[in-house]
Motif scaffolding. Structure first.
Motif, mmCIF file in Angstrom:
data_model
loop_
_atom_site.group_PDB
_atom_site.id
_atom_site.type_symbol
_atom_site.label_atom_id
_atom_site.label_comp_id
_atom_site.label_asym_id
_atom_site.label_seq_id
_atom_site.Cartn_x
_atom_site.Cartn_y
_atom_site.Cartn_z
ATOM 1 N N LEU A 190 0.943 -1.200 0.030
ATOM 2 C CA LEU A 190 -0.006 0.092 -0.068
ATOM 3 C C LEU A 190 0.844 1.304 -0.116
ATOM 4 N N ILE A 191 1.840 1.457 0.882
ATOM 5 C CA ILE A 191 2.737 2.308 0.798
ATOM 6 C C ILE A 191 3.604 2.623 -0.504
ATOM 7 N N ILE A 192 3.945 1.552 -1.001
ATOM 8 C CA ILE A 192 4.710 1.484 -2.225
ATOM 9 C C ILE A 192 3.790 2.236 -3.492
ATOM 10 N N PHE A 193 2.468 1.800 -3.586
ATOM 11 C CA PHE A 193 1.452 2.451 -4.375
ATOM 12 C C PHE A 193 1.100 3.906 -4.109
ATOM 13 N N ALA A 194 1.140 4.246 -2.878
ATOM 14 C CA ALA A 194 0.898 5.483 -2.254
ATOM 15 C C ALA A 194 2.045 6.582 -2.839
ATOM 16 N N VAL A 195 3.179 5.884 -2.433
ATOM 17 C CA VAL A 195 4.285 6.790 -2.906
ATOM 18 C C VAL A 195 4.268 7.036 -4.414
ATOM 19 N N ASP A 196 4.124 5.824 -5.177
ATOM 20 C CA ASP A 196 3.773 6.012 -6.690
ATOM 21 C C ASP A 196 3.021 7.289 -7.159
ATOM 22 N N TYR A 197 1.755 6.993 -6.572
ATOM 23 C CA TYR A 197 0.683 7.909 -6.854
ATOM 24 C C TYR A 197 1.219 9.252 -6.676
ATOM 25 N N PHE A 198 1.593 9.754 -5.447
ATOM 26 C CA PHE A 198 1.599 10.980 -5.148
ATOM 27 C C PHE A 198 3.059 11.486 -5.927
ATOM 28 N N TYR A 199 3.877 10.707 -6.105
ATOM 29 C CA TYR A 199 5.289 11.143 -6.816
ATOM 30 C C TYR A 199 4.883 11.711 -8.452
ATOM 31 N N ARG A 200 3.841 10.826 -8.946
ATOM 32 C CA ARG A 200 3.355 11.171 -10.319
ATOM 33 C C ARG A 200 2.452 12.353 -10.264
ATOM 34 N N PHE B 208 -4.689 15.078 -13.824
ATOM 35 C CA PHE B 208 -4.100 13.860 -13.472
ATOM 36 C C PHE B 208 -4.998 13.164 -12.388
ATOM 37 N N ILE B 209 -5.440 13.889 -11.537
ATOM 38 C CA ILE B 209 -6.498 13.241 -10.445
ATOM 39 C C ILE B 209 -7.854 12.559 -11.178
ATOM 40 N N LYS B 210 -8.405 13.377 -12.156
ATOM 41 C CA LYS B 210 -9.506 12.862 -12.890
ATOM 42 C C LYS B 210 -9.249 11.595 -13.474
ATOM 43 N N HIS B 211 -7.993 11.391 -14.141
ATOM 44 C CA HIS B 211 -7.666 10.318 -14.996
ATOM 45 C C HIS B 211 -7.117 9.158 -13.963
ATOM 46 N N VAL C 196 -8.408 8.113 -10.884
ATOM 47 C CA VAL C 196 -9.478 7.950 -9.936
ATOM 48 C C VAL C 196 -9.057 6.495 -9.236
ATOM 49 N N PHE C 197 -8.934 5.535 -10.202
ATOM 50 C CA PHE C 197 -8.879 3.968 -9.572
ATOM 51 C C PHE C 197 -7.560 3.957 -8.700
ATOM 52 N N ASP C 198 -6.540 4.728 -9.258
ATOM 53 C CA ASP C 198 -5.198 4.539 -8.473
ATOM 54 C C ASP C 198 -5.417 5.031 -7.192
ATOM 55 N N LEU C 199 -6.065 6.341 -7.002
ATOM 56 C CA LEU C 199 -6.645 6.933 -5.552
ATOM 57 C C LEU C 199 -7.440 6.107 -5.000
ATOM 58 N N LEU C 200 -8.380 5.424 -5.309
ATOM 59 C CA LEU C 200 -9.146 4.273 -4.305
ATOM 60 C C LEU C 200 -8.426 3.277 -4.016
ATOM 61 N N ALA D 87 -11.318 -4.116 -1.381
ATOM 62 C CA ALA D 87 -11.670 -4.866 -2.780
ATOM 63 C C ALA D 87 -11.506 -4.079 -4.089
ATOM 64 N N LEU D 88 -11.413 -2.597 -3.720
ATOM 65 C CA LEU D 88 -11.134 -1.442 -4.590
ATOM 66 C C LEU D 88 -9.714 -1.759 -5.418
ATOM 67 N N ARG D 89 -8.755 -2.135 -4.375
ATOM 68 C CA ARG D 89 -7.440 -2.414 -4.950
ATOM 69 C C ARG D 89 -7.344 -3.223 -6.506
#
Length: 237
Positions: free
Chosen positions: A35-45, A55-58, A60-64, A87-89
């Motif tokens: 979870l932390i790795i994916f969070a770092v990846d998301y916020f870095y991008r 970016f946020i609009k496109h 949304v699945f990553d944020l969820l 399950a949203l992961r």
């Protein structure tokens, strides 16, 4: 990232199957690390993105998919909500296979989205009608309606009344229409994408050719000017 996403989904499936408990012990730490790795990846991008709103609009699945739900986060201690959010992961896979930007376009190809809306209405009405006419539970009716509309037809539940048979017939027709339209829309989308790519490539080639021609024309004009100047100087001499 793809391997981590698939491994995370396997953990979720095993947790739902009660094979492991993802909220305690080693599996909890593994899940939190992913979870932390994916969070770092998301916020870095997100930080690197020029248009953050887009970016946020496109994505949304990553944020969820990075919403924390483990026992380390007290805000999601309600068990059912936690399991649902976890399950949203699974939505991570959609971005990894490149579908996040295509799903919306596919749904709007050939009006597929409107057919799905209509089919959903037919499915609900059909299930309720079947439940009332066949005197079965609403849960069993929805199971029967979905199995019939998808043309699977397990046969574990079948209509015996005229109303039930009419509903079954309508759901079969709707199901065949959905499958045909879905196949057609996906095919049309990819064919159109290839056509657009070819057209874009042709446009680029045309622009390059025109640029070269303009450059040659300019060089020709310059050469004519030089020849005219040489002739004029020769005449004066």
């Amino acid at each position: 990232m793809a391997i981590l996403a698939i491994f995370s989904i396997i953990l979720i499936v095993l947790d739902y199957a009660s094979v492991i408990d993802i909220n305690v012990g080693l599996w909890m730490w593994v899940d939190n690390a992913i979870l932390i790795i994916f969070a770092v990846d998301y916020f870095y991008r997100l930080i690197k993105a020029k248009d953050k709103v887009s970016f946020i609009k496109h994505n949304v699945f990553d944020l969820l998919s990075i919403i924390p739900v483990s026992s380390a986060f007290a805000i999601f201690r309600i068990a059912r909500i936690a399991r649902l959010v976890r399950a949203l992961r699974i939505l991570r896979v959609l971005r990894l296979v490149g579908l996040t930007g295509r799903i919306k376009k596919i749904l709007h190809t050939n009006g597929l989205i409107y057919l799905l809306y209509i089919s959903l209405v037919f499915l609900i009405i059909g299930a309720v009608s079947y439940s009332l006419s066949e005197h079965v539970s609403l849960g069993e009716s929805f199971w029967w309606a979905i199995a019939t509309a998808t043309t699977v037809g397990y046969g574990d539940i079948s209509p015996h009344t005229i109303v039930g048979k009419i509903v079954a017939l309508l759901l079969m027709i709707v199901g065949i229409g959905i499958i045909g339209m879905l196949t057609s829309s996906i095919t049309t989308y990819f064919v159109k994408s290839d056509s657009d790519k070819d057209q874009s490539s042709d446009n680029k080639k045309f622009e390059m050719i025109m640029s070269k021609l303009n450059e040659l024309e300019k060089q020709n004009k310059d050469l004519k000017s030089e020849i005219s100047a040489l002739k004029q100087n020769s005449t004066e001499d």
